[in-house]
Design a protein around this motif. Structure first.
Motif, PDB file in Angstrom:
ATOM      1  N   ILE A 224       0.847  -1.207   0.000  1.00 57.16           N
ATOM      2  CA  ILE A 224       0.000   0.000   0.000  1.00 57.16           C
ATOM      3  C   ILE A 224       0.882   1.256   0.000  1.00 57.16           C
ATOM      4  CG2 ILE A 224      -1.952  -1.117   1.160  1.00 57.16           C
ATOM      5  CD1 ILE A 224      -1.145   0.510   3.699  1.00 57.16           C
ATOM      6  N   GLY A 225       0.242   2.382  -0.246  1.00 61.23           N
ATOM      7  CA  GLY A 225       0.967   3.660  -0.268  1.00 61.23           C
ATOM      8  C   GLY A 225       1.585   3.903  -1.632  1.00 61.23           C
ATOM      9  N   THR A 231       2.186   2.469   5.062  1.00 56.55           N
ATOM     10  CA  THR A 231       0.995   3.044   5.681  1.00 56.55           C
ATOM     11  C   THR A 231       1.085   4.547   5.914  1.00 56.55           C
ATOM     12  OG1 THR A 231       0.897   0.923   6.820  1.00 56.55           O
ATOM     13  CG2 THR A 231      -0.677   2.569   7.505  1.00 56.55           C
ATOM     14  N   HIS A 234       0.612   6.196   2.745  1.00 56.28           N
ATOM     15  CA  HIS A 234      -0.770   5.962   2.297  1.00 56.28           C
ATOM     16  C   HIS A 234      -1.677   7.096   2.788  1.00 56.28           C
ATOM     17  CE1 HIS A 234      -4.467   3.575   1.595  1.00 56.28           C
ATOM     18  NE2 HIS A 234      -4.837   3.930   2.811  1.00 56.28           N
ATOM     19  N   ARG A 308      -2.741  -5.558  -6.272  1.00 54.68           N
ATOM     20  CA  ARG A 308      -3.987  -4.919  -5.832  1.00 54.68           C
ATOM     21  C   ARG A 308      -5.179  -5.495  -6.597  1.00 54.68           C
ATOM     22  NH1 ARG A 308      -2.857   0.024  -7.067  1.00 54.68           N
ATOM     23  NH2 ARG A 308      -1.419   0.129  -5.324  1.00 54.68           N
ATOM     24  N   SER A 330      -6.089  -5.300   2.158  1.00 54.62           N
ATOM     25  CA  SER A 330      -4.708  -5.561   1.734  1.00 54.62           C
ATOM     26  C   SER A 330      -4.617  -6.958   1.124  1.00 54.62           C
ATOM     27  CB  SER A 330      -3.783  -5.458   2.941  1.00 54.62           C
ATOM     28  OG  SER A 330      -4.006  -6.574   3.778  1.00 54.62           O
TER      29      SER A 330
END
Ligand SMILES: Cc1ncc(COP(=O)(O)O)c(C=O)c1O
Length: 403
Positions: A224-225, A231, A234, A308, A330
């Motif tokens: 992510i991010g 995080t 993100h 994703r 996630s």
């Protein structure tokens, strides 16, 4: 009735759960793999669909990552045979530290032998006096709890707040005494639940109290991010999170860990954290492999997009089938079964009858009412892998009454 004499081994002889499960043919742990290529693996000569690995970007078999590891062995040998503190540091470790700090927009970084040791280091070095309190999300990884325990043994304290609840964190912080200093600790992406720490909400309470914030991004880096930065990025809060830790054993396809933050803080940790100072450093091949994976992650950005796409597809399909998945956002997708025995049966039927490998989480690792099958996904899963697994999950889930 004869009573046993006191013996540290009494508990060992009384421990029957593992043998009971082996006898029932549902013991799920320490399964030896013949090969583990990524989306598929081989167990006892049989090819299985792999829904239980943290190889998120599929880089463990990438030619550049393999080559970097092999070449590092050729050049530097197999081990530094010493800790970072003394004879275990190479230019390679320092070079990687600079790259990681730069990527995550922090002043400085430290490279550790494992991610587990990162969390031991943070707890043991920063909580080592009576006025320091770890304020911990209840669902954090075991390594954070172990680090906090080390801090507690040197005088620090711990309080916990409700999972991902800013109101509960605020209450916990407001109960601290004026002279107490708080380190708030959370996973970025939670390792069993797959949900993302609500840093945007937690930050208000952290800043109101003037606390410090540590985020363990083991399951967030590469997932992510922006650019896989994790995080804090993100949420656009990278300047406000004091310390970010993580591992090389998931997206970076190797073994090792990292911690980033202010140079002064990391310098303190490297002089006061036994898990950093007194354990052999990451081998040249582990560091070289992680560095190569780190470069590939940034160059082959399609991997994060594909990852994703894959976990979004799985989440939607599993939800549509009626499974209870919680708040995952996630590559970790838990399937709540909420019964230990049923979870084991689900796990073993999937593997034996459908050649689908998942990970069961049962008590005492989680509360029995929270037992679940943890599934996780990779950029290198193709639709045929996902659909094969889905069909098996639906069929076994129905047969066992989970859906
Ligand atoms: C959230 C979290 N933190 C830390 C660790 C430990 O990392 P490592 O496997 O590098 O020791 C893990 C890995 O299992 C994890 O899931």
């Amino acid at each position: 009735m004869s009573e046993r004499t006191p013996d540290v081994l009494n508990k060992v002889y009384e421990f029957e759960a593992a043998d009971d499960a082996r006898r029932a043919g549902v013991y799920p742990y320490f399964k030896p793999f013949d090969y583990n290529d990524g989306p598929e693996a081989v167990i006892d000569g049989e090819r299985v669909t792999m829904f239980g690995s943290n190889n998120y970007l599929g880089l463990t078999t990438h030619p550049r990552v393999r080559e970097a590891a092999v070449s590092a062995i050729g050049t530097f040998g197999t081990s530094m045979t010493g800790s970072r503190f003394v004879n275990g540091s190479m230019k390679l470790h320092g070079e990687f530290e600079e790259k990681i700090a730069d990527f995550l927009g922090k002043e400085s970084a430290l490279v550790f032998t494992t991610g587990y040791q990162v969390n031991l280091a943070v707890g043991s070095a920063l909580l080592r006096d009576e006025n320091c309190v770890a304020v911990v999300d209840r669902s954090v990884h075991a390594s954070i709890y172990d680090g906090v325990r080390l801090g507690q043994s040197a005088g620090g304290r711990m309080v916990r707040f409700r999972h991902n609840s800013a109101a509960s964190l605020d209450r916990a912080l407001s109960k601290l005494k004026g002279e107490q200093a708080a380190l708030v600790m959370t996973d970025g992406v939670f390792s069993a639940e797959g949900d993302i720490a609500k840093l945007d909400e937690l930050m208000g309470a952290v800043q109101k109290r003037g606390a410090r914030l540590f985020v363990d991004d083991a399951h967030a880096l590469g997932v992510i991010g922006p650019g896989g930065r994790g995080t804090a990025h993100h949420f656009g809060l990278e300047d406000d999170v004091d310390l970010i830790g993580g591992t090389f054993s998931k997206s970076l396809a190797s073994v090792g860990g990292y911690l980033v933050g202010e140079r002064k803080v990391l310098d303190y940790i490297r002089h006061f954290a036994p898990s950093f100072m007194f354990a052999a450093s990451g081998s040249p091949s582990s560091i070289a492999a992680a560095m190569a994976a780190f470069d590939v992650m940034q160059e082959e950005t399609w991997r994060m997009d594909k990852l994703r796409e894959n976990y979004t597809y799985m989440r939607e399909e599993l939800e549509g089938a009626g499974f209870e998945l919680g708040a995952t956002e996630s590559a970790v997708i838990p399937i709540y079964v909420r019964d230990d025995a049923l979870t084991l049966q689900f796990w073993s039927t999937l593997l034996k009858d459908h050649a689908v490998y998942t990970n069961p989480f049962i008590s005492p690792g989680v509360l029995p009412r929270n037992s679940l099958l943890r599934t996780s996904y990779m950029a290198t899963h193709e639709r045929k892998h996902l659909d094969r697994g889905l069909e098996a999950l639906r069929s076994v889930g129905k047969g066992l009454g989970v859906i």
